[in-house]
Design a protein around this motif. Structure first.
Motif, PDB file in Angstrom:
ATOM      1  N   PHE A  42       0.850  -1.192   0.000  1.00 39.80           N
ATOM      2  CA  PHE A  42       0.000   0.000   0.000  1.00 39.80           C
ATOM      3  C   PHE A  42       0.888   1.246   0.000  1.00 39.80           C
ATOM      4  O   PHE A  42       0.694   2.175  -0.788  1.00 39.80           O
ATOM      5  CB  PHE A  42      -0.914  -0.035   1.224  1.00 39.80           C
ATOM      6  CG  PHE A  42      -1.912   1.099   1.307  1.00 39.80           C
ATOM      7  CD1 PHE A  42      -2.206   1.908   0.208  1.00 39.80           C
ATOM      8  CD2 PHE A  42      -2.568   1.354   2.501  1.00 39.80           C
ATOM      9  CE1 PHE A  42      -3.130   2.946   0.307  1.00 39.80           C
ATOM     10  CE2 PHE A  42      -3.497   2.377   2.611  1.00 39.80           C
ATOM     11  CZ  PHE A  42      -3.772   3.183   1.514  1.00 39.80           C
ATOM     12  N   MET A  43       1.879   1.254   0.884  1.00 38.81           N
ATOM     13  CA  MET A  43       2.825   2.370   0.945  1.00 38.81           C
ATOM     14  C   MET A  43       3.563   2.532  -0.385  1.00 38.81           C
ATOM     15  O   MET A  43       3.752   3.647  -0.886  1.00 38.81           O
ATOM     16  CB  MET A  43       3.828   2.124   2.076  1.00 38.81           C
ATOM     17  CG  MET A  43       4.883   3.195   2.252  1.00 38.81           C
ATOM     18  SD  MET A  43       4.225   4.668   3.033  1.00 38.81           S
ATOM     19  CE  MET A  43       5.689   5.701   3.116  1.00 38.81           C
ATOM     20  N   ALA A  44       3.968   1.427  -0.977  1.00 40.61           N
ATOM     21  CA  ALA A  44       4.721   1.460  -2.231  1.00 40.61           C
ATOM     22  C   ALA A  44       3.886   2.031  -3.373  1.00 40.61           C
ATOM     23  O   ALA A  44       4.348   2.886  -4.134  1.00 40.61           O
ATOM     24  CB  ALA A  44       5.208   0.056  -2.581  1.00 40.61           C
ATOM     25  N   CYS A  45       2.649   1.565  -3.498  1.00 42.93           N
ATOM     26  CA  CYS A  45       1.793   1.999  -4.611  1.00 42.93           C
ATOM     27  C   CYS A  45       1.493   3.484  -4.534  1.00 42.93           C
ATOM     28  O   CYS A  45       1.623   4.210  -5.527  1.00 42.93           O
ATOM     29  CB  CYS A  45       0.492   1.198  -4.624  1.00 42.93           C
ATOM     30  SG  CYS A  45       0.690  -0.537  -5.064  1.00 42.93           S
TER      31      CYS A  45
ATOM     32  N   SER B 297      -7.759   5.144  -2.800  1.00 43.15           N
ATOM     33  CA  SER B 297      -7.096   4.497  -3.938  1.00 43.15           C
ATOM     34  C   SER B 297      -7.927   4.627  -5.208  1.00 43.15           C
ATOM     35  O   SER B 297      -7.388   4.835  -6.301  1.00 43.15           O
ATOM     36  CB  SER B 297      -6.850   3.018  -3.617  1.00 43.15           C
ATOM     37  OG  SER B 297      -6.135   2.872  -2.404  1.00 43.15           O
ATOM     38  N   LEU B 298      -9.245   4.509  -5.081  1.00 46.39           N
ATOM     39  CA  LEU B 298     -10.145   4.667  -6.233  1.00 46.39           C
ATOM     40  C   LEU B 298     -10.044   6.072  -6.804  1.00 46.39           C
ATOM     41  O   LEU B 298     -10.073   6.266  -8.032  1.00 46.39           O
ATOM     42  CB  LEU B 298     -11.585   4.369  -5.810  1.00 46.39           C
ATOM     43  CG  LEU B 298     -12.661   4.530  -6.903  1.00 46.39           C
ATOM     44  CD1 LEU B 298     -12.418   3.556  -8.049  1.00 46.39           C
ATOM     45  CD2 LEU B 298     -14.057   4.341  -6.304  1.00 46.39           C
TER      46      LEU B 298
ATOM     47  N   ALA C 232      -6.790   7.511 -14.850  1.00 50.54           N
ATOM     48  CA  ALA C 232      -7.594   7.184 -16.034  1.00 50.54           C
ATOM     49  C   ALA C 232      -8.037   8.454 -16.751  1.00 50.54           C
ATOM     50  O   ALA C 232      -8.057   8.513 -17.988  1.00 50.54           O
ATOM     51  CB  ALA C 232      -8.808   6.352 -15.623  1.00 50.54           C
ATOM     52  N   GLY C 233      -8.370   9.484 -15.987  1.00 52.35           N
ATOM     53  CA  GLY C 233      -8.766  10.757 -16.586  1.00 52.35           C
ATOM     54  C   GLY C 233      -7.628  11.408 -17.344  1.00 52.35           C
ATOM     55  O   GLY C 233      -7.827  11.939 -18.452  1.00 52.35           O
TER      56      GLY C 233
ATOM     57  N   ILE D 118      -0.840   0.176 -11.305  1.00 52.06           N
ATOM     58  CA  ILE D 118      -0.369   0.370  -9.929  1.00 52.06           C
ATOM     59  C   ILE D 118      -1.507   0.861  -9.035  1.00 52.06           C
ATOM     60  O   ILE D 118      -1.684   0.396  -7.897  1.00 52.06           O
ATOM     61  CB  ILE D 118       0.801   1.373  -9.894  1.00 52.06           C
ATOM     62  CG1 ILE D 118       1.999   0.842 -10.692  1.00 52.06           C
ATOM     63  CG2 ILE D 118       1.201   1.669  -8.454  1.00 52.06           C
ATOM     64  CD1 ILE D 118       2.604  -0.418 -10.153  1.00 52.06           C
ATOM     65  N   ALA D 119      -2.317   1.799  -9.552  1.00 53.13           N
ATOM     66  CA  ALA D 119      -3.453   2.314  -8.781  1.00 53.13           C
ATOM     67  C   ALA D 119      -4.482   1.218  -8.517  1.00 53.13           C
ATOM     68  O   ALA D 119      -5.105   1.167  -7.451  1.00 53.13           O
ATOM     69  CB  ALA D 119      -4.093   3.490  -9.511  1.00 53.13           C
ATOM     70  N   ALA D 120      -4.671   0.314  -9.488  1.00 52.65           N
ATOM     71  CA  ALA D 120      -5.599  -0.811  -9.296  1.00 52.65           C
ATOM     72  C   ALA D 120      -5.086  -1.757  -8.218  1.00 52.65           C
ATOM     73  O   ALA D 120      -5.854  -2.239  -7.365  1.00 52.65           O
ATOM     74  CB  ALA D 120      -5.788  -1.552 -10.618  1.00 52.65           C
ATOM     75  N   VAL D 121      -3.781  -2.023  -8.233  1.00 53.08           N
ATOM     76  CA  VAL D 121      -3.180  -2.861  -7.198  1.00 53.08           C
ATOM     77  C   VAL D 121      -3.346  -2.199  -5.825  1.00 53.08           C
ATOM     78  O   VAL D 121      -3.629  -2.867  -4.823  1.00 53.08           O
ATOM     79  CB  VAL D 121      -1.689  -3.114  -7.501  1.00 53.08           C
ATOM     80  CG1 VAL D 121      -1.007  -3.827  -6.327  1.00 53.08           C
ATOM     81  CG2 VAL D 121      -1.527  -3.925  -8.776  1.00 53.08           C
ATOM     82  N   GLN D 122      -3.204  -0.872  -5.804  1.00 56.71           N
ATOM     83  CA  GLN D 122      -3.360  -0.157  -4.537  1.00 56.71           C
ATOM     84  C   GLN D 122      -4.759  -0.342  -3.959  1.00 56.71           C
ATOM     85  O   GLN D 122      -4.909  -0.487  -2.740  1.00 56.71           O
ATOM     86  CB  GLN D 122      -3.076   1.337  -4.735  1.00 56.71           C
ATOM     87  CG  GLN D 122      -3.205   2.133  -3.434  1.00 56.71           C
ATOM     88  CD  GLN D 122      -2.895   3.602  -3.609  1.00 56.71           C
ATOM     89  OE1 GLN D 122      -2.065   3.984  -4.436  1.00 56.71           O
ATOM     90  NE2 GLN D 122      -3.559   4.461  -2.837  1.00 56.71           N
ATOM     91  N   MET D 123      -5.781  -0.349  -4.802  1.00 50.99           N
ATOM     92  CA  MET D 123      -7.146  -0.556  -4.303  1.00 50.99           C
ATOM     93  C   MET D 123      -7.275  -1.900  -3.588  1.00 50.99           C
ATOM     94  O   MET D 123      -7.947  -2.014  -2.552  1.00 50.99           O
ATOM     95  CB  MET D 123      -8.150  -0.462  -5.455  1.00 50.99           C
ATOM     96  CG  MET D 123      -8.366   0.950  -5.970  1.00 50.99           C
ATOM     97  SD  MET D 123      -9.773   1.065  -7.107  1.00 50.99           S
ATOM     98  CE  MET D 123      -9.122   0.256  -8.558  1.00 50.99           C
TER      99      MET D 123
END
Length: 396
Positions: free
Chosen positions: A223-226, A288-289, A296-297, A379-384
């Protein structure tokens, strides 16, 4: 384990002086780094550095954060948190003095030294809050994160005007940030001389399990890494991305400033929300979302970059406070919190240092921004996912 004055004297726990020390220390953990970026070209010209060599000056701190995080955790548990924090502040002060002393060798040595001090303090502050202010963890972690963000923004904003004020140039603009470091050194001194309280054997027993061998430890660390990787990559690469999409350099700089200000506001809001929640799954997922939607934007509608950066700032500010809070919330005591803090920052900053590098390599290889932004989206998806797992109300 050596206990300090805060553990031995309950009145000091109730006083506001600890908060002053906490925020004063936090004020020294980003300014020596963020003050360099705006005057990096001046430094490069002073010493005749190549562009690549100058870039290493910005890369070194993140590398030191990752490398020294586990040793800092061990050092804090072995010699005491206050003494170790004081040593970290001493390294920051000496390194800051050294890098403005005149030679190129001193510039590099000073950068390594102050980065080492910041790396240690990054790890040691969360367990100090865990040990002495368990009931106010979210509040103090939020204020600590907010102070780092505010002072970092101020340093970035005033360093160029300060450099233009006198013939001392960039050296003066970096020397100014020695003042809070020196004040912090003296402010901590009374607490280094207090007698130690007896060691607590129960604490020692509860801290035996290493976070490196626990799934929860890896979830918090990832979580910290992402969140760190996306944050530092956007800071480093947004301006060239914006210019390629018809946004001026001045406008892009203003948008990045808004991004960081929004993150500060988000720090405060998240700090209040954390105190009311049974666990951190929902707030971690939403933060995260927010980052996922923002990336994505940028990928699909770059003309609305400011809106996406505001959304990313909300997610980044909340994510940072949640991560720092999890070091304490997912551990049984301050000894274990120190170990998790060391692990998470080792993994987190290690991957964060690679983020801007990989982003740039993908951009060079593909010739466009699609591939590198897709990487950030993954990476953002993994963070979620890892934020939801790390947010469960469990202890290592």
């Amino acid at each position: 384990m050596t206990q300090s004055a805060f553990s031995a004297i309950p009145a000091l726990r109730r006083s506001g002086f600890f908060l002053f020390l906490l925020l004063l220390t936090a004020a020294n953990l980003r300014t020596p780094i963020t003050a360099v970026g705006p005057v990096l070209e001046n430094i490069r010209q002073t010493f005749g550095l190549s562009a690549s060599a100058a870039g290493v000056i910005n890369f070194l701190p993140l590398l030191m954060f990752a490398t020294l995080a586990p040793p800092a955790a061990w050092f804090g548990n072995r010699f005491g948190l206050e003494r170790s924090l004081w040593g970290a502040l001493l390294l920051i002060t000496l390194g800051s003095l050294m890098r403005i002393s005149g030679s190129e060798t001193a510039l590099w040595a000073g950068t390594v030294l102050l980065s080492s001090g910041i790396a240690a303090a990054n790890v040691l502050l969360p367990p100090l809050i865990k040990r002495d202010f368990t009931e106010h963890t979210a509040r103090y972690v939020g204020l600590y994160a907010m102070t780092m963000a505010i002072t970092a923004s101020i340093a970035s904003g005033v360093v160029v005007p300060l450099a233009e004020m006198t013939r001392a140039g960039w050296r003066l603009s970096l020397a100014v940030w020695l003042i809070p470091a020196i004040v912090a050194l003296f402010a901590w001194l009374p607490y280094l001389k207090k007698p130690a309280a007896p060691a607590n054997t129960a604490l020692k027993t509860s801290s035996n399990r290493s976070p490196w061998r626990a799934a929860l430890g890896w979830q918090v660390s990832l979580f910290m890494a992402c969140q760190s990787l996306v944050f530092y990559t956007l800071i480093g690469w947004f301006t060239p991305f914006a210019q390629d999409n018809g946004i001026s350099q001045l406008e892009a700089g203003g948008m990045l400033f808004v991004y960081q200000i929004v993150a500060i506001v988000s720090n405060l809001a998240c700090m209040s929300a954390l105190k009311k929640l049974r666990d951190q799954r929902a707030i971690g997922f939403l933060a995260s979302l927010s980052i996922f939607i923002a990336v994505a934007g940028l990928l699909m509608a770059p003309n609305y970059a400011l809106m996406w950066l505001i959304l990313a700032g909300l997610g980044a500010g909340a994510s940072m406070v949640i991560c720092l809070s999890l070091f304490n919330l997912r551990t049984a005591d301050h000894l274990q919190a120190s170990k998790l803090s060391g692990m998470a920052q080792c993994v987190g900053y290690g991957l964060a240092a690679l983020g801007p590098l990989c982003f740039g390599m993908l951009h060079d290889a593909s010739g466009n921004w699609h591939a590198p932004l897709m990487l950030l989206l993954v990476i953002a998806a993994v963070q979620m996912v890892v934020a939801t797992l790390a947010g469960r109300a469990r202890v290592i």
